[in-house]
Motif scaffolding. Structure first.
Motif, PDB file in Angstrom:
ATOM      1  N   SER A   3     -10.039  17.691  -0.814  1.00 19.29           N
ATOM      2  CA  SER A   3      -8.694  17.220  -1.128  1.00 19.29           C
ATOM      3  C   SER A   3      -8.547  15.803  -0.600  1.00 19.29           C
ATOM      4  O   SER A   3      -9.309  15.374   0.282  1.00 19.29           O
ATOM      5  N   SER A  18      -5.107  17.996  -4.513  1.00 15.45           N
ATOM      6  CA  SER A  18      -6.322  18.502  -5.155  1.00 15.45           C
ATOM      7  C   SER A  18      -6.751  17.548  -6.273  1.00 15.45           C
ATOM      8  O   SER A  18      -5.998  16.662  -6.667  1.00 15.45           O
ATOM      9  N   ARG A  19      -7.957  17.741  -6.791  1.00 15.32           N
ATOM     10  CA  ARG A  19      -8.424  16.917  -7.900  1.00 15.32           C
ATOM     11  C   ARG A  19      -7.528  17.090  -9.122  1.00 15.32           C
ATOM     12  O   ARG A  19      -7.315  16.151  -9.879  1.00 15.32           O
TER      13      ARG A  19
END
Length: 233
Positions: A3, A18-19
């Motif tokens: 993250s 998060s991605r």
């Protein structure tokens, strides 16, 4: 999965993200190659996003999406013709399954179908003033059965691997915005709206002609897309 924290233009720090959240921010033009980010962990230093390969990939994916709106998860969106044929197959199978379920239900409720149809046709032609006494019960039963069959059929197949039998025949698949199979909850939401698309004279399917990524009403509601899979070797 790592993250990240992000330093906004206002100097504030946001995270951990998060991605998937970063992907959304990139799509909203809130992040760019020069944005300062750092991994979520002790000792991590701030650095430009362009120095982190896995985040640069997100920028590249967003650029491809902008240039090729007909691509989802690396695969082209399905054409209208194939989707229509796949849907017709699925509707036929749904009709057959629902009919097979309705036959024993009607038998158990002891509704005389011949008498019902005779009275119904007489009422439809104006030869009698009152509809058949069992009309409401029959209509309600039919609607409930069809709703449950649509939810079970579409929810199960789309939630399992994104392919109904009709879609399998034409190498189509329902996916989310990243090209992944949707969750069970999202597949049930899509199935519910699929029923509405059919119930309202198919208008939910017409929506696909007016959306940039060929999304029907049920696709828009569930955030899904229908892609064309490559031919089998």
């Amino acid at each position: 999965m790592t993250s990240y924290w992000v330093r906004g233009d206002d100097g504030e720090e946001y995270g951990p993200c998060s991605r998937e959240e970063l992907r959304e921010w990139i799509g909203e033009n809130r992040l760019g190659l020069d944005s300062m980010v750092r991994a979520d962990g002790p000792g991590a230093e701030w650095e430009p996003l362009q120095t982190i390969p896995e985040l640069v990939v997100l920028i590249a994916e967003d650029e491809v999406k902008r240039q090729r709106p007909d691509i989802v998860g690396g695969q082209p969106l399905a054409g209208y013709g194939r989707r229509a044929l796949a849907t017709l197959i699925d509707l036929l199978l749904i009709y057959i399954i629902a009919t097979l379920i309705l036959i024993p239900i009607i038998w158990l409720t002891q509704i005389d179908l011949n008498q019902f149809m005779t009275e119904f046709m007489e009422w439809a032609r104006g030869e009698r003033s009152d509809p058949p006494a069992s009309l409401f019960a029959v209509q309600l039963t039919v609607q409930i059965v069809y709703i449950l069959v649509v939810l079970g059929y579409m929810g199960f197949f789309v939630g399992r691997d994104g392919q109904t039998p009709g879609m399998l025949a034409f190498r189509l698949r329902v996916v989310d915005g990243e090209g992944l199979t949707v969750s069970t909850g999202r597949s049930l939401l899509r199935a519910s709206c699929f029923y509405l698309s059919v119930y309202f004279y198919g208008l939910g399917f017409v929506v696909a002609f007016f959306t940039a990524r060929r999304q029907t009403l049920h696709d828009l509601a569930a955030g899904t897309f229908v892609i064309q899979l490559p031919k089998r070797e």
